[in-house]
Design a protein around this motif. Structure first.
Motif, PDB file in Angstrom:
ATOM      1  N   TYR B 221      11.061  -2.377  -0.810  1.00  0.00           N
ATOM      2  CA  TYR B 221       9.672  -2.406  -0.343  1.00  0.00           C
ATOM      3  C   TYR B 221       9.413  -3.716   0.382  1.00  0.00           C
ATOM      4  O   TYR B 221      10.145  -4.687   0.207  1.00  0.00           O
ATOM      5  CB  TYR B 221       8.694  -2.240  -1.511  1.00  0.00           C
ATOM      6  CG  TYR B 221       8.687  -3.408  -2.481  1.00  0.00           C
ATOM      7  CD1 TYR B 221       9.501  -3.393  -3.605  1.00  0.00           C
ATOM      8  CD2 TYR B 221       7.886  -4.519  -2.259  1.00  0.00           C
ATOM      9  CE1 TYR B 221       9.515  -4.457  -4.487  1.00  0.00           C
ATOM     10  CE2 TYR B 221       7.894  -5.592  -3.135  1.00  0.00           C
ATOM     11  CZ  TYR B 221       8.702  -5.559  -4.241  1.00  0.00           C
ATOM     12  OH  TYR B 221       8.716  -6.623  -5.099  1.00  0.00           O
ATOM     13  N   THR B 222       8.374  -3.732   1.214  1.00  0.00           N
ATOM     14  CA  THR B 222       8.010  -4.953   1.929  1.00  0.00           C
ATOM     15  C   THR B 222       7.086  -5.785   1.047  1.00  0.00           C
ATOM     16  O   THR B 222       6.032  -5.321   0.645  1.00  0.00           O
ATOM     17  CB  THR B 222       7.291  -4.594   3.243  1.00  0.00           C
ATOM     18  OG1 THR B 222       8.042  -3.579   3.875  1.00  0.00           O
ATOM     19  CG2 THR B 222       7.196  -5.780   4.151  1.00  0.00           C
ATOM     20  N   LYS B 224       5.119  -8.074   1.578  1.00  0.00           N
ATOM     21  CA  LYS B 224       3.840  -8.556   2.099  1.00  0.00           C
ATOM     22  C   LYS B 224       2.718  -7.547   1.941  1.00  0.00           C
ATOM     23  O   LYS B 224       1.799  -7.514   2.739  1.00  0.00           O
ATOM     24  CB  LYS B 224       3.999  -8.932   3.572  1.00  0.00           C
ATOM     25  CG  LYS B 224       4.524 -10.349   3.721  1.00  0.00           C
ATOM     26  CD  LYS B 224       4.494 -10.812   5.146  1.00  0.00           C
ATOM     27  CE  LYS B 224       5.015 -12.244   5.236  1.00  0.00           C
ATOM     28  NZ  LYS B 224       5.470 -12.565   6.562  1.00  0.00           N
ATOM     29  N   PHE B 225       2.774  -6.667   0.945  1.00  0.00           N
ATOM     30  CA  PHE B 225       1.679  -5.709   0.826  1.00  0.00           C
ATOM     31  C   PHE B 225       0.437  -6.357   0.231  1.00  0.00           C
ATOM     32  O   PHE B 225       0.500  -7.393  -0.420  1.00  0.00           O
ATOM     33  CB  PHE B 225       2.088  -4.461   0.046  1.00  0.00           C
ATOM     34  CG  PHE B 225       2.680  -4.715  -1.318  1.00  0.00           C
ATOM     35  CD1 PHE B 225       2.018  -5.483  -2.258  1.00  0.00           C
ATOM     36  CD2 PHE B 225       3.912  -4.168  -1.668  1.00  0.00           C
ATOM     37  CE1 PHE B 225       2.552  -5.700  -3.511  1.00  0.00           C
ATOM     38  CE2 PHE B 225       4.460  -4.381  -2.915  1.00  0.00           C
ATOM     39  CZ  PHE B 225       3.775  -5.144  -3.832  1.00  0.00           C
ATOM     40  N   THR B 226      -0.709  -5.740   0.499  1.00  0.00           N
ATOM     41  CA  THR B 226      -1.952  -6.257  -0.063  1.00  0.00           C
ATOM     42  C   THR B 226      -2.369  -5.411  -1.251  1.00  0.00           C
ATOM     43  O   THR B 226      -3.324  -5.711  -1.939  1.00  0.00           O
ATOM     44  CB  THR B 226      -3.080  -6.221   0.976  1.00  0.00           C
ATOM     45  OG1 THR B 226      -3.204  -4.885   1.460  1.00  0.00           O
ATOM     46  CG2 THR B 226      -2.763  -7.131   2.126  1.00  0.00           C
ATOM     47  N   ASP B 227      -1.667  -4.311  -1.467  1.00  0.00           N
ATOM     48  CA  ASP B 227      -2.029  -3.409  -2.550  1.00  0.00           C
ATOM     49  C   ASP B 227      -0.745  -2.755  -3.059  1.00  0.00           C
ATOM     50  O   ASP B 227      -0.001  -2.162  -2.286  1.00  0.00           O
ATOM     51  CB  ASP B 227      -2.992  -2.339  -2.027  1.00  0.00           C
ATOM     52  CG  ASP B 227      -3.519  -1.458  -3.154  1.00  0.00           C
ATOM     53  OD1 ASP B 227      -3.068  -1.627  -4.301  1.00  0.00           O
ATOM     54  OD2 ASP B 227      -4.371  -0.609  -2.869  1.00  0.00           O
ATOM     55  N   ALA B 228      -0.476  -2.896  -4.353  1.00  0.00           N
ATOM     56  CA  ALA B 228       0.749  -2.325  -4.900  1.00  0.00           C
ATOM     57  C   ALA B 228       0.554  -0.869  -5.314  1.00  0.00           C
ATOM     58  O   ALA B 228       1.507  -0.210  -5.727  1.00  0.00           O
ATOM     59  CB  ALA B 228       1.230  -3.148  -6.088  1.00  0.00           C
ATOM     60  N   THR B 229      -0.673  -0.354  -5.212  1.00  0.00           N
ATOM     61  CA  THR B 229      -0.933   0.994  -5.718  1.00  0.00           C
ATOM     62  C   THR B 229      -0.021   2.066  -5.112  1.00  0.00           C
ATOM     63  O   THR B 229       0.528   2.879  -5.857  1.00  0.00           O
ATOM     64  CB  THR B 229      -2.416   1.388  -5.517  1.00  0.00           C
ATOM     65  OG1 THR B 229      -3.227   0.261  -5.820  1.00  0.00           O
ATOM     66  CG2 THR B 229      -2.798   2.533  -6.414  1.00  0.00           C
ATOM     67  N   LEU B 231       2.995   1.875  -4.023  1.00  0.00           N
ATOM     68  CA  LEU B 231       4.334   1.722  -4.602  1.00  0.00           C
ATOM     69  C   LEU B 231       4.356   2.158  -6.063  1.00  0.00           C
ATOM     70  O   LEU B 231       5.218   2.940  -6.487  1.00  0.00           O
ATOM     71  CB  LEU B 231       4.783   0.264  -4.466  1.00  0.00           C
ATOM     72  CG  LEU B 231       6.142  -0.080  -5.073  1.00  0.00           C
ATOM     73  CD1 LEU B 231       7.253   0.622  -4.315  1.00  0.00           C
ATOM     74  CD2 LEU B 231       6.379  -1.584  -5.063  1.00  0.00           C
ATOM     75  N   THR B 250       3.549 -12.877  -5.257  1.00  0.00           N
ATOM     76  CA  THR B 250       2.369 -12.013  -5.228  1.00  0.00           C
ATOM     77  C   THR B 250       2.744 -10.574  -5.508  1.00  0.00           C
ATOM     78  O   THR B 250       2.022  -9.856  -6.190  1.00  0.00           O
ATOM     79  CB  THR B 250       1.642 -12.040  -3.871  1.00  0.00           C
ATOM     80  OG1 THR B 250       2.606 -11.968  -2.847  1.00  0.00           O
ATOM     81  CG2 THR B 250       0.818 -13.285  -3.729  1.00  0.00           C
ATOM     82  N   LEU B 254       1.084  -8.315  -8.418  1.00  0.00           N
ATOM     83  CA  LEU B 254       0.360  -7.087  -8.079  1.00  0.00           C
ATOM     84  C   LEU B 254       1.012  -5.863  -8.717  1.00  0.00           C
ATOM     85  O   LEU B 254       0.333  -4.943  -9.172  1.00  0.00           O
ATOM     86  CB  LEU B 254       0.283  -6.915  -6.562  1.00  0.00           C
ATOM     87  CG  LEU B 254      -0.710  -7.846  -5.854  1.00  0.00           C
ATOM     88  CD1 LEU B 254      -0.542  -7.769  -4.348  1.00  0.00           C
ATOM     89  CD2 LEU B 254      -2.135  -7.499  -6.231  1.00  0.00           C
TER      90      LEU B 254
END
Lengths: 288, 419
Positions: B221-222, B224-229, B231, B250, B254
């Motif tokens: 996975y990348t 730099k996500f802002t939301d882990a939901t 994934l 981060t 997350l």
């Protein structure tokens, strides 16, 4: 893959779109009026996040309440940036403008590193981890707040631009600087207002993000890339376009992660961007 | 013109002469002390210290630099390098800015001056691979805590690796998971998609199959996500018993937060880095409890000197000495030992001394296994990774038996059953 999982992914994408929209609208507003591509927009968000964090840490002020402080602070910051940094190079070649805003972004990032160190900070509120569970789908409460806050702010901005005299003047400058001057509008003041508002929106985004995300000096980079995609997809300068595009980007990213692979969410987003630009080079809201 | 005259006027001739005389005397004294320094051998030993203190890796890099500062002070306070007449270690810090290109430039800049005795740095393999190439060219010994197997498998003469190799981490995780949970479990593996994640994940996935786990999900996975939901949503759908994430900071935070929100219950056996730093517990609090991770070092490593070191660091910096920073500390003492035995600041002699390193006690030996001895490739053949678990706010070593300080808590209570 059951239906709940897919539904969850769609809802998650929609909620993410709120934040993307706020960052992007600030960017598109500044570009629309002042014609400067602000590469430091992500760092404006970062500043908003640090202000919010600091108010919470030092004064115990709730992040949502502190929007009332964060937004004016960022507004003033934006006005100063326009007055002392952007104004002198407005008629300079594009390259000089790009260097200036990229440079500003680097300076802000390193200033934050210097003053706040590289530590990861977060704000802990009672609602940080609240979640609603509806029919097997989990909705994070702070993300719902952020989405709602983004919609409200975008709505207020649209109202301001369409109903008030100042808002109309702002749009007049965006459409044609020379003609607006003939109508007695001072474009310099409108520029100050536009960059101020753009920065205030970034600050608002920062404040709304803080309850569920982390603050660190390079956090702006995370948001600014998506914001640029949103702005270009939704046509540079168009607020409605930015809203629509952020919804598309949020949902595409989330579904992309589910179906294509966890590292391919952004690939799906960029594929949509490229396809759109081939079919409609000026973006969703542009003339074909 | 006006300005210039106003500036010059107040200085009278007499004052000017006085000033010049004072300057002359000053220069004379300085010259004397310089000569003295050269004669009496109270020289300094220059060591290049390359860590990323800005950019995405800044948090880890700064902790390492803090540890290096502590170690250098201790070496110097204990009389410096005695075989060189008490010469002090002079660390020259270079910020490699979390960027391989900058790493190359900084390494060149330090090593081209010709007065560097040795260098140390960077737990990030991507940067160290670059830095050690430069070091090999300039014939400067380079001691690192990076884990990539490639580092000491290229036939380089000047690279020394104190840490376990990348493949050992996955093997250790699986050996542990197998003992803990038994065979036939469903395992989900996710890893961030840069060099670090992809290289460690291979060992994890292969190891999982070897132990007899069913790998129900294995995905990059990348980070730099802002939301882990999205994934975690996908992880939830794969219904794992055991979950093996390889993450930075981060993304680690997350993922755990979101797992709690979505009530995904699986034993979390992480791949180090983000799961081992003070921020992890500071941010997650009780939700960090019971998370396992593999690590190349921990502040309760079973060697006699460790408690004192860990305490000194914590007292000074207000947080515990984490994995990479612990190694950064050890490496300064490993270098000090080699320079002491070489009795020289010549990089070639220090290199030969390093190759003969065999530390069994003292602060230079405190890697897991309590011994630092390099094989002919420059790898510390005495080292192994350890398994740790967050227990009551402390990161404790739980495996292997020779290193364990406490028993692992297993099975891990479900999110909604926790107090």
């Amino acid at each position: 893959m059951d239906l709940t999982t897919i539904f969850q992914a769609v809802i998650t994408g929609v909620l993410m779109a709120g934040i993307y929209a706020l960052v992007a609208i600030g960017l598109t507003l500044i570009f629309g009026v002042v014609r400067i591509v602000n590469f430091a927009q992500g760092e404006f968000v970062m500043l908003g996040m640090y202000v919010t964090w600091w108010l919470w840490k030092a004064g115990g002020i709730d992040p949502y309440l502190s929007l009332l402080i964060t937004m004016p602070v960022l507004f003033v910051f934006g006005v100063l940036v326009q007055r002392f940094l952007f104004r002198p190079i407005l008629s300079a070649p594009d390259m000089a403008q790009i260097f200036l805003t990229v440079g500003l972004s680097v300076v802000l990032m390193n200033a934050a590193l210097f003053f706040f160190t590289a530590d990861f900070r977060s704000v802990k509120t009672t609602y940080s981890e609240w979640a609603l569970r509806v029919a097997g789908i989990t909705l994070s409460v702070p993300r719902i707040f952020a989405f709602a806050g983004a919609l409200v702010l975008a709505g207020l901005l649209t109202l301001f631009l369409s109903k008030t005299d100042i808002g109309k003047a702002l749009r007049a400058v965006a459409q044609d600087r020379e003609v607006s001057m003939l109508l007695g509008i001072d474009p310099e003041r409108m520029y100050l207002l536009a960059v101020g508002l753009g920065a205030a929106l970034a600050g608002a985004a920062g404040g709304l993000i803080v309850p569920f995300f982390y603050v660190f000096p390079t956090v702006g980079v995370v948001f600014v890339l998506i914001a640029f995609v949103v702005v270009i997809l939704g046509t540079l300068g168009s607020i409605q376009g930015a809203l629509l595009a952020s919804l598309i980007v949020g949902v595409a990213e989330s579904l992309g992660i589910l179906f294509a692979g966890a590292d391919l969410g952004l690939v799906v987003v960029f594929a949509i961007l490229v396809a759109t630009l081939i079919l409609k080079p000026s973006g969703l809201m542009g003339q074909a | 013109m006006q300005k210039g005259r106003r500036f010059r006027d107040p200085v009278s001739r007499r004052e000017f002469l006085k000033g010049a005389a004072a300057l002359g005397v000053g220069a004379g004294v300085a010259g004397l002390s310089l000569q003295e320094a050269a004669g009496a051998a109270a020289k300094e030993v220059n060591i290049g210290v390359l860590y990323p203190t800005s950019g995405s890796q800044a948090r880890f890099g700064q902790m390492c630099v803090n540890a290096v500062k502590l170690a250098v002070e201790e070496v110097n306070a204990a009389g410096g390098i005695k075989s060189l007449g008490g010469a002090k270690i002079n660390p020259i810090y270079a910020d490699i800015q979390s960027d391989p290109g900058v790493t190359r430039n900084q390494a060149e800049r330090l090593m081209a001056t010709g007065n560097l005795t040795a260098a140390t740095g960077s737990y990030v393999s991507t940067y160290t691979l670059v830095a050690t190439e430069v070091a090999e060219r300039y014939k400067i010994p380079y001691v690192t805590g990076s884990i990539a197997n490639k580092l000491t498998e290229r036939g380089f003469k000047f690279t020394f690796q104190v840490s376990p190799k990348a493949n050992m981490f996955g093997e250790m995780q699986m050996e542990f998971a197998g003992t803990l949970a038994g065979r036939g479990k469903r395992a989900a593996v996710v890893f961030e998609d840069t060099d670090y994640g992809t290289s460690t994940s291979k060992g994890v996935i292969d190891g999982a199959k070897k132990v007899g786990f069913e790998v129900v999900m294995a995905e990059p996975y990348t980070a730099k996500f802002t939301d882990a939901t999205p994934l975690v949503n996908k992880i939830k759908a794969s219904k794992p018993d055991l979950f093996f994430p390889v993450s930075y900071i981060t993304d680690a935070l997350l993922i755990i937060r979101t797992m709690k929100q979505l009530n995904v219950n699986a034993g979390i056996i992480a791949g180090g880095a983000g799961y081992l730093i003070p921020d992890f517990y500071k941010d997650l609090g009780k939700d960090a409890e019971y998370v396992f991770s593999v690590g190349s070092w921990n502040y309760d490593v079973n060697c006699a000197e460790v408690p004192k070191i860990a305490e000194a660091y914590e007292k000074r910096y207000g947080e515990f000495l984490m994995e990479h920073a612990g190694e950064a500390y050890v490496m300064i003492w490993v270098l000090a030992d080699a320079i002491q035995r070489a009795a020289s600041t010549d990089p070639l002699k220090v290199r030969d001394a390093l190759a003969k390193t065999n530390l069994t006690k003292g602060p230079g030996s405190v890697m897991p296994g309590c011994r630092v001895e390099f094989d002919e490739t420059g790898w510390n053949k005495r080292v192994h990774p350890v398994m740790v678990q967050w227990q009551k706010g402390q990161l404790r070593t739980v495996y292997p038996a020779s290193d364990a300080r406490v028993k692992p808590v297993w099975p891990v209570p479900a999110w909604d059953k926790r107090g």
